[in-house]
Write a protein that holds these residues in place. Structure first.
Motif, PDB file in Angstrom:
ATOM      1  N   CYS A 170     -41.754 -20.230  24.646  1.00 46.30           N
ATOM      2  CA  CYS A 170     -42.510 -20.933  23.876  1.00 46.30           C
ATOM      3  C   CYS A 170     -43.377 -21.701  24.231  1.00 46.30           C
ATOM      4  O   CYS A 170     -43.276 -21.705  25.721  1.00 46.30           O
ATOM      5  CB  CYS A 170     -41.162 -22.259  23.541  1.00 46.30           C
ATOM      6  N   ALA A 172     -43.258 -24.329  25.959  1.00 43.90           N
ATOM      7  CA  ALA A 172     -43.020 -25.363  27.158  1.00 43.90           C
ATOM      8  C   ALA A 172     -42.634 -24.609  28.218  1.00 43.90           C
ATOM      9  O   ALA A 172     -41.821 -25.182  29.145  1.00 43.90           O
ATOM     10  CB  ALA A 172     -42.150 -26.520  26.494  1.00 43.90           C
ATOM     11  N   CYS A 173     -42.688 -23.829  27.549  1.00 47.21           N
ATOM     12  CA  CYS A 173     -42.057 -22.280  28.985  1.00 47.21           C
ATOM     13  C   CYS A 173     -43.195 -22.039  29.854  1.00 47.21           C
ATOM     14  O   CYS A 173     -43.611 -22.115  30.999  1.00 47.21           O
ATOM     15  CB  CYS A 173     -41.680 -21.035  28.486  1.00 47.21           C
ATOM     16  N   CYS A 244     -35.987 -24.527  30.984  1.00 43.05           N
ATOM     17  CA  CYS A 244     -37.260 -24.282  29.880  1.00 43.05           C
ATOM     18  C   CYS A 244     -36.248 -25.883  28.659  1.00 43.05           C
ATOM     19  O   CYS A 244     -35.425 -25.743  28.625  1.00 43.05           O
ATOM     20  CB  CYS A 244     -38.000 -24.216  28.476  1.00 43.05           C
ATOM     21  N   CYS A 247     -36.713 -24.806  25.316  1.00 41.02           N
ATOM     22  CA  CYS A 247     -35.649 -24.071  24.450  1.00 41.02           C
ATOM     23  C   CYS A 247     -34.470 -23.867  25.598  1.00 41.02           C
ATOM     24  O   CYS A 247     -34.194 -22.811  25.271  1.00 41.02           O
ATOM     25  CB  CYS A 247     -36.770 -22.473  24.157  1.00 41.02           C
TER      26      CYS A 247
HETATM   27 ZN   LIG Z   1     -39.314 -22.843  26.376  1.00 42.37          ZN
END
Ligand SMILES: [Zn+2]
Length: 340
Positions: A170, A172-173, A244, A247
């Motif tokens: 995602c 934010a990863c 993360c 997710c």
């Molecule tokens: Zn993520």
């Protein structure tokens, strides 16, 4: 004039990746386009022409002359009228495809309204210009399991990433935190229409793959280009990053809106005030403001000029004040002329 469906989409139905079955899936699809500036305009236009059945366009801004260089859904009369971008986009699309449904939403996407605004969308497409909204969309998408496509362009640089919750990385990863320090924006570094249209085209192609369920064709990388320097890069994003925040730990801080300011800088020497829902009667407000400056309004926006400021008021009470980056100045202007 009623256009024959098969005739209209004949060149796309001929394309093997889509075919008659894919075209039906497009007609049944619901997508949300968040932000209708340059990228959003190009994406919404391509999807509408491709026959995506329902397109919800969410945008908080109005059309200005400086948009016309790259925001392909708008024309000079929209800028003269300061028409909200969502409304102008819906009108333009209706002129070239009246057989699909466009749902314009003049709104700033926030943790409070994201649920109703994005509910029911099969896919969310990024047309925004800021990380705050992207992290909010990422949290919503991961939490609800709805795929979204990130896309950004500034200067001659553009980048895009497909986020399929539970499968790929995602946002934010890849970017755990918003960029810090000086971040280039279209207001400071400018932007080439060609960079925008390149990224919007790739974003739309990936969207079509998803909507016709050609899942094996979907790209699993963060792809970026610099069209001026002729550079292109790809970073693997096929797996979520362990740990993360979004997710992995499912800690949706942006969706919870912790400490989210109601007054925000929104680029190009302006401040947005969005404190609470405050329906405004434009006729009444015009009369009130007349002695203090120049006022003009249509059904969607009221503009008030008082040197050196320009205030644009929307029907829900939200305002964009141009001519300052000082939130205190903006707040006092708003309190003085609209109400505290
Ligand atoms: Zn993520």
């Amino acid at each position: 004039m009623s256009l024959d469906h098969d005739e209209r989409y004949s060149r796309q139905i001929l394309f093997r990746g889509i075919g008659a079955e894919g075209q039906k899936r497009l007609a049944a699809a619901r997508v949300a386009v968040v932000g209708c500036g340059a990228t959003g305009s190009a994406v919404a236009s391509l999807l509408a022409r491709a026959g995506v059945g329902t397109i919800r366009i969410i945008d908080r801004d109005y059309v200005e002359p400086s948009n016309l260089q790259r925001q392909t859904l708008f024309d000079e009369s929209d800028a003269r009228e300061s028409l909200p971008k969502a409304i102008a986009a819906a009108r333009r699309i209706a002129a070239f495809n009246s057989q699909i449904l466009v749902e314009p939403q003049v709104a700033d996407l926030t943790p409070e309204n994201i649920e109703p605004l994005l509910q029911g969308a099969h896919l969310i497409l990024d047309g925004t210009d800021n990380f705050e909204t992207r992290y909010l969309v990422n949290d919503y998408a991961v939490k609800s399991g709805v795929p979204w496509i990130y896309a950004a362009a500034v200067g001659s640089y553009a980048a895009t990433l497909n986020v399929i919750p539970g499968t790929t990385a995602c946002l934010a990863c890849l970017f755990p935190d918003s960029p810090t320090g000086i971040v280039e924006t279209c207001e400071t570094a400018g932007v080439l229409g060609s960079a925008v249209n390149l990224v919007a085209s790739v974003e739309t192609a990936e969207a079509l793959k998803f909507l016709v369920r050609a899942m094996e064709k979907i790209r699993h990388t963060l792809l970026s280009w610099d069209v001026w320097a002729n550079e292109c890069a790809e970073i693997q994003a096929s797996k979520p990053r362990p740990g993360c925040r979004a997710c992995g730990e499912r800690d949706f801080i942006h969706l919870e809106g912790e400490g989210r300011p109601h007054i925000t800088l929104c680029g190009r020497n302006s401040v947005q005030i969005h404190e609470r829902h405050r329906p405004v009667d434009f006729g009444e407000m015009s009369e009130r403001l007349k002695p203090h400056g120049t006022v003009r309004h249509n059904d969607f926006v009221l503009k008030f000029w008082r040197e050196p400021y320009e205030m644009t008021l929307f029907t829900d009470g939200r305002a964009i004040i141009k001519g300052t980056t000082d939130t205190g100045v903006a707040r006092s202007l708003y309190a003085r002329f609209v109400g505290s």
